[in-house]
Design a protein around this motif. Structure first.
Motif, mmCIF file in Angstrom:
data_model
loop_
_atom_site.group_PDB
_atom_site.id
_atom_site.type_symbol
_atom_site.label_atom_id
_atom_site.label_comp_id
_atom_site.label_asym_id
_atom_site.label_seq_id
_atom_site.Cartn_x
_atom_site.Cartn_y
_atom_site.Cartn_z
ATOM 1 N N MET A 1 0.844 -1.178 0.000
ATOM 2 C CA MET A 1 0.000 0.000 0.000
ATOM 3 C C MET A 1 0.890 1.242 0.000
ATOM 4 O O MET A 1 1.853 1.337 0.738
ATOM 5 N N MET A 2 0.549 2.201 -0.804
ATOM 6 C CA MET A 2 1.343 3.421 -0.947
ATOM 7 C C MET A 2 0.913 4.456 0.080
ATOM 8 O O MET A 2 -0.274 4.680 0.278
ATOM 9 N N LYS A 3 1.880 5.068 0.753
ATOM 10 C CA LYS A 3 1.579 6.112 1.735
ATOM 11 C C LYS A 3 1.514 7.459 1.025
ATOM 12 O O LYS A 3 2.297 7.736 0.131
ATOM 13 N N MET A 4 0.588 8.279 1.443
ATOM 14 C CA MET A 4 0.460 9.619 0.878
ATOM 15 C C MET A 4 0.901 10.628 1.921
ATOM 16 O O MET A 4 0.537 10.515 3.087
ATOM 17 N N PHE A 5 1.693 11.592 1.491
ATOM 18 C CA PHE A 5 2.199 12.620 2.388
ATOM 19 C C PHE A 5 1.595 13.969 1.999
ATOM 20 O O PHE A 5 1.672 14.390 0.856
ATOM 21 N N PHE A 6 1.002 14.633 2.964
ATOM 22 C CA PHE A 6 0.351 15.908 2.717
ATOM 23 C C PHE A 6 1.031 17.064 3.450
ATOM 24 O O PHE A 6 0.512 18.166 3.486
ATOM 25 N N ASP A 7 2.196 16.814 4.016
ATOM 26 C CA ASP A 7 2.874 17.826 4.832
ATOM 27 C C ASP A 7 3.187 19.107 4.050
ATOM 28 O O ASP A 7 3.160 20.196 4.604
ATOM 29 N N ASP A 8 3.502 18.988 2.770
ATOM 30 C CA ASP A 8 3.886 20.152 1.974
ATOM 31 C C ASP A 8 2.713 20.781 1.220
ATOM 32 O O ASP A 8 2.898 21.749 0.481
ATOM 33 N N GLU A 9 1.533 20.242 1.375
ATOM 34 C CA GLU A 9 0.359 20.774 0.683
ATOM 35 C C GLU A 9 -0.185 21.996 1.416
ATOM 36 O O GLU A 9 -0.138 22.069 2.643
#
Length: 77
Positions: A1-9
């Motif tokens: 499963m691929m992790k999604m990173f939203f820290d820079d959004e």
């Protein structure tokens, strides 16, 4: 499963207003008319649409002309 990173959004508070028949309402107000009472239809003028497309209709135009779809053809009037 691929992790999604939203820290820079970008983030923030967003507010949405769903305006009834927005383009027809703007046109009615610009003409000094009540957008909820005037039968107003906004049409495109592109030549490739066989007479034009109905882009927006006021609630009264929908009632009078029995328009159901969000985008219809001019011939549907």
């Amino acid at each position: 499963m691929m992790k999604m990173f939203f820290d820079d959004e970008p983030y923030g508070v967003f507010f949405l207003i769903d305006n009834k028949s927005f383009y027809a309402s703007c046109e009615a107000v610009a003409r000094g008319l009540n957008p909820l009472k005037v039968p107003l239809v906004v049409l495109s003028e592109a030549e490739n649409t066989n007479g034009g497309l109905i882009l927006a209709t006021s609630p009264e135009a929908k009632r009078l002309f029995h328009l159901k779809a969000n985008i219809s053809r001019k011939r549907d009037l």
